[in-house]
Design an enzyme around this catalytic site. Sequence first.
Site, PDB file in Angstrom:
ATOM      1  N   GLY A   1       0.573  -1.290  -0.001  1.00  0.00           N
ATOM      2  CA  GLY A   1       0.165  -0.045   0.042  1.00  0.00           C
ATOM      3  C   GLY A   1       0.778   1.268  -0.122  1.00  0.00           C
ATOM      4  CB  ILE A   2      -0.029   4.665   1.311  1.00  0.00           C
ATOM      5  CG1 ILE A   2      -0.088   4.489   2.770  1.00  0.00           C
ATOM      6  CG2 ILE A   2      -1.271   4.879   0.517  1.00  0.00           C
ATOM      7  CD1 ILE A   2      -0.815   5.733   3.363  1.00  0.00           C
ATOM      8  N   GLY A   3       2.534   2.549   2.293  1.00  0.00           N
ATOM      9  CA  GLY A   3       3.633   2.664   3.119  1.00  0.00           C
ATOM     10  C   GLY A   3       5.077   2.152   2.096  1.00  0.00           C
TER      11      GLY A   3
ATOM     12  CE1 TYR B   1      -8.458   2.369   9.768  1.00  0.00           C
ATOM     13  CE2 TYR B   1      -9.893   3.770   8.676  1.00  0.00           C
ATOM     14  CZ  TYR B   1      -8.868   3.159   8.727  1.00  0.00           C
ATOM     15  OH  TYR B   1      -7.855   3.769   7.821  1.00  0.00           O
TER      16      TYR B   1
ATOM     17  CB  SER C   1      -8.447   7.518   7.738  1.00  0.00           C
ATOM     18  OG  SER C   1      -9.678   7.378   7.216  1.00  0.00           O
TER      19      SER C   1
END
Length: 278
Positions: free
Chosen positions: A16-18, A159, A133
């Site tokens: 993902g974004i990591g 979340y 988020s």
Amino acid sequence: MSDERKTIVITGASDGIGAAAARQLAGNGERVVLVGRSRNKTEAIAREIDAPFHIADYAELEQVRELAADLATTYPRIDVLANNAGGIFGDRKLTKDGFEQTFQVNHLAGFLLTNLLLENLIASNASVIQTSSVAAKRFSKFDIDDLQGEHNYSGRVAYGNAKLANILFTRELDRRVAEDGLSTAAFHPGVVATSFASSSGGLFGFIYTNPLTRRFMTTTEDGGSRLTFLATGTPGQDWISGEYYERDRPMASHRLSRDDQLARQLWERSAELVGLSG
């Protein structure tokens, strides 16, 4: 030139974004240190960008403590700690440590890691970046007396609460250590087309696995660039310490995100839960 490079630790860097941010930062010549849960995935990214890596499962806090000890010993200077690890889960589940999984993986583990590395980070005049988020604003029903989601649990609310906790932690960390030279920021990477919510079920599971909805999501490269912006930017010049960012700009989040008393309470409760002094 090598002395000018930053040492940037990215958790949740195996996908993902990591992983996207790791590629971008390594391409810019920075020293990137990868942390991931999956050895195979993390090692693959590490080979791709020629970077060191460490393995830790945030569902076990003892692994976080071991990770902190390894990082402190191996990298005396850490310029950026990017607390990016996290996930969305379905049914309520307790970890081995006895904490609700969403709360632990998204907040408690990063809170513990940051505090265990705090002396090193302050000495390095480091930046601590939290991947939060927009879910904090949309879904949180934050209750400081129900951090474990024991009442009226839903994966979506859990979340949102955890992502609000990321922002509150950022704010309180800034209040406590900004004068010591540490800078902090939280950010929303966008609704990114990754697989991190694929096992959560419900609305999130549908959104992240449906081919039609995924067409309208942010790419991992764009989401990763939001982390890269903060990691490479200069606090006080390119971004403001203690703030929450969307699309590289400071933005308002949940109405509770600027509640300083709540931020202090969360810090104290979190410290008590992981066995640190408040």
